[in-house]
Design a protein around this motif. Structure first.
Motif, mmCIF file in Angstrom:
data_model
loop_
_atom_site.group_PDB
_atom_site.id
_atom_site.type_symbol
_atom_site.label_atom_id
_atom_site.label_comp_id
_atom_site.label_asym_id
_atom_site.label_seq_id
_atom_site.Cartn_x
_atom_site.Cartn_y
_atom_site.Cartn_z
ATOM 1 N N ASN A 61 29.160 -87.026 -63.924
ATOM 2 C CA ASN A 61 28.335 -87.542 -62.931
ATOM 3 C C ASN A 61 27.385 -86.469 -62.830
ATOM 4 O O ASN A 61 27.495 -85.415 -62.372
ATOM 5 C CB ASN A 61 28.832 -87.984 -61.477
ATOM 6 N N THR A 62 26.037 -86.768 -62.989
ATOM 7 C CA THR A 62 24.946 -85.779 -62.575
ATOM 8 C C THR A 62 24.749 -85.255 -61.089
ATOM 9 O O THR A 62 24.266 -84.485 -61.057
ATOM 10 C CB THR A 62 23.527 -86.362 -62.971
ATOM 11 N N HIS A 63 25.058 -86.534 -60.224
ATOM 12 C CA HIS A 63 25.273 -86.146 -58.780
ATOM 13 C C HIS A 63 25.993 -87.214 -58.190
ATOM 14 O O HIS A 63 26.112 -88.518 -58.869
ATOM 15 C CB HIS A 63 23.822 -85.954 -58.206
ATOM 16 N N TRP A 64 26.267 -87.345 -57.036
ATOM 17 C CA TRP A 64 27.140 -88.078 -56.504
ATOM 18 C C TRP A 64 26.454 -89.108 -55.523
ATOM 19 O O TRP A 64 27.123 -89.336 -54.250
ATOM 20 C CB TRP A 64 28.489 -87.482 -55.813
ATOM 21 N N HIS A 65 25.313 -89.694 -55.893
ATOM 22 C CA HIS A 65 25.010 -90.934 -55.129
ATOM 23 C C HIS A 65 25.655 -92.249 -55.659
ATOM 24 O O HIS A 65 25.998 -92.227 -56.748
ATOM 25 C CB HIS A 65 23.347 -90.945 -55.463
ATOM 26 N N ALA A 66 25.568 -93.027 -54.985
ATOM 27 C CA ALA A 66 26.096 -94.405 -54.951
ATOM 28 C C ALA A 66 26.010 -94.960 -56.394
ATOM 29 O O ALA A 66 26.493 -95.609 -57.028
ATOM 30 C CB ALA A 66 25.969 -95.303 -53.850
ATOM 31 N N SER A 85 30.429 -81.651 -60.386
ATOM 32 C CA SER A 85 30.031 -80.111 -59.750
ATOM 33 C C SER A 85 31.070 -79.869 -58.868
ATOM 34 O O SER A 85 31.622 -80.617 -58.031
ATOM 35 C CB SER A 85 28.760 -80.044 -59.265
ATOM 36 N N ALA A 86 31.322 -78.597 -58.681
ATOM 37 C CA ALA A 86 32.352 -78.033 -57.615
ATOM 38 C C ALA A 86 31.971 -78.351 -56.358
ATOM 39 O O ALA A 86 32.911 -78.965 -55.621
ATOM 40 C CB ALA A 86 32.340 -76.376 -57.767
ATOM 41 N N PRO A 87 30.751 -78.474 -55.808
ATOM 42 C CA PRO A 87 30.381 -78.916 -54.583
ATOM 43 C C PRO A 87 30.676 -80.336 -54.234
ATOM 44 O O PRO A 87 31.133 -80.877 -53.198
ATOM 45 C CB PRO A 87 29.053 -78.761 -54.256
ATOM 46 N N CYS A 99 29.528 -88.336 -48.597
ATOM 47 C CA CYS A 99 29.546 -87.946 -50.059
ATOM 48 C C CYS A 99 28.681 -89.445 -50.340
ATOM 49 O O CYS A 99 29.462 -90.466 -49.943
ATOM 50 C CB CYS A 99 31.002 -87.922 -50.360
ATOM 51 N N CYS A 100 28.174 -89.349 -51.538
ATOM 52 C CA CYS A 100 27.726 -90.344 -52.180
ATOM 53 C C CYS A 100 26.732 -91.215 -51.639
ATOM 54 O O CYS A 100 26.422 -92.388 -52.076
ATOM 55 C CB CYS A 100 28.734 -91.468 -52.743
ATOM 56 N N LEU A 101 26.244 -90.682 -50.586
ATOM 57 C CA LEU A 101 25.264 -91.550 -49.621
ATOM 58 C C LEU A 101 25.766 -92.754 -49.158
ATOM 59 O O LEU A 101 25.054 -93.887 -49.505
ATOM 60 C CB LEU A 101 23.814 -91.513 -50.079
ATOM 61 N N MET A 102 26.902 -93.072 -48.935
ATOM 62 C CA MET A 102 27.746 -94.151 -48.967
ATOM 63 C C MET A 102 26.947 -95.074 -47.679
ATOM 64 O O MET A 102 26.876 -96.091 -48.005
ATOM 65 C CB MET A 102 29.030 -94.061 -48.443
ATOM 66 N N ALA A 103 26.373 -94.463 -46.751
ATOM 67 C CA ALA A 103 25.751 -94.998 -45.620
ATOM 68 C C ALA A 103 24.196 -95.769 -46.198
ATOM 69 O O ALA A 103 23.953 -96.785 -45.528
ATOM 70 C CB ALA A 103 25.253 -94.206 -44.474
ATOM 71 N N TYR A 104 23.816 -95.167 -47.312
ATOM 72 C CA TYR A 104 22.669 -95.850 -47.772
ATOM 73 C C TYR A 104 22.891 -97.358 -48.367
ATOM 74 O O TYR A 104 22.265 -98.203 -48.216
ATOM 75 C CB TYR A 104 22.090 -94.988 -48.904
#
Length: 104
Positions: A61-66, A85-87, A99-104
């Motif tokens: 995953n390049t980043h953790w957006h939904a 990534s570690a963070p 995390c993952c902009l779940m609210a979006y």
């Protein structure tokens, strides 16, 4: 020029309609999918991967957006590992509600 024309011939790419993340599949010794799209398209993502390979070893995953992590659970259940990534991994592990902009 289409992105397919700019990628090495061994890379498989699928453009998805906005706002879903595009898919990038790297076949080979350790078959890898880069990003997995929205959860609403998880079955479609799995079918697309299976059309290109009998085995998926890793999702990166390049980043953790939904729109980048939605099929992770389904792919993990089928045996794929997930790299982050570690963070991002720390936020997932502590079940950070942002995390993952779940609210979006």
């Amino acid at each position: 020029m289409e992105p397919d024309d700019e990628l090495p011939p061994w890379v498989v790419w699928q453009q998805r309609p906005f706002p879903d993340a595009n898919l990038l599949f790297l076949p080979g010794r350790q078959a890898t999918l880069v990003d997995s799209g929205f959860v609403g398209h998880a079955e479609e993502t799995v079918a697309w991967v299976r059309a290109h390979s009998a085995q998926l070893d890793l999702v990166v995953n390049t980043h953790w957006h939904a729109d980048h992590v939605g099929a992770n659970g389904l792919l993990q259940a089928a045996g794929a590992g997930v790299a982050a990534s570690a963070p991002d991994a720390s936020a997932i592990a502590r079940r950070d509600p942002g995390c993952c902009l779940m609210a979006y």
